[in-house]
Design a protein around this motif. Sequence first.
Motif, PDB file in Angstrom:
ATOM      1  N   LYS A 244       2.351   2.723   7.397  1.00 17.74           N
ATOM      2  CA  LYS A 244       1.656   1.501   7.787  1.00 17.74           C
ATOM      3  C   LYS A 244       2.401   0.639   8.792  1.00 17.74           C
ATOM      4  O   LYS A 244       1.785  -0.070   9.567  1.00 17.74           O
ATOM      5  N   SER A 245       3.714   0.665   8.758  1.00 21.33           N
ATOM      6  CA  SER A 245       4.459  -0.282   9.594  1.00 21.33           C
ATOM      7  C   SER A 245       4.656   0.224  11.013  1.00 21.33           C
ATOM      8  O   SER A 245       4.775   1.417  11.264  1.00 21.33           O
TER       9      SER A 245
ATOM     10  N   VAL B 165       7.123  -4.160  11.397  1.00 21.82           N
ATOM     11  CA  VAL B 165       6.036  -5.121  11.301  1.00 21.82           C
ATOM     12  C   VAL B 165       4.952  -4.503  10.422  1.00 21.82           C
ATOM     13  O   VAL B 165       4.650  -3.319  10.542  1.00 21.82           O
ATOM     14  N   ASN B 166       4.338  -5.310   9.561  1.00 24.67           N
ATOM     15  CA  ASN B 166       3.308  -4.848   8.635  1.00 24.67           C
ATOM     16  C   ASN B 166       3.900  -3.838   7.647  1.00 24.67           C
ATOM     17  O   ASN B 166       3.318  -2.794   7.381  1.00 24.67           O
TER      18      ASN B 166
ATOM     19  N   ASN C  96       4.282  -0.014   2.883  1.00 27.37           N
ATOM     20  CA  ASN C  96       4.589   1.108   3.772  1.00 27.37           C
ATOM     21  C   ASN C  96       5.309   2.219   3.018  1.00 27.37           C
ATOM     22  O   ASN C  96       6.087   1.970   2.101  1.00 27.37           O
TER      23      ASN C  96
END
Length: 133
Positions: free
Chosen positions: A9-10, A84-85, A89
């Motif tokens: 995800k990141s 990020v994000n 993750n």
Amino acid sequence: MHTPFYNSKSTKIAFVADGIGHLEMACPHLSSSSGSSGRGRSTTSTKFRKVGAFLSPGVVFVVPAGHPFVTFAESNLQILCFDVNAFGNNRFTLTGISEAFALQNAVKHKCVLKGMQRHRPLLADPSLSEDSK
């Protein structure tokens, strides 16, 4: 060099602080081989295209989620990374960790055994001396 991996995800934003090296990343978006049918569905499997870059001080690079990558150092490569994000993750390595560590341990054991064969023990066993018989 680190083990090639990708994040689920990141997105990784990285700044090269010092040293020289290379980046290699697999990108599915640059591949021209994925086709689509009339209904908007992909008819072929996703293929990746290798993207490479030279890393030197001051370079910033971004690795999107789902893009496998690896960096190679030529001289004292220091990279500052931000994910990020990153909530939720998962980091997926492309080489099994157990296989990598097994290979590393096999090399270590081989070196230790070779070293033991070359050197005599520092202290002799008193029960094996000629005087004690």
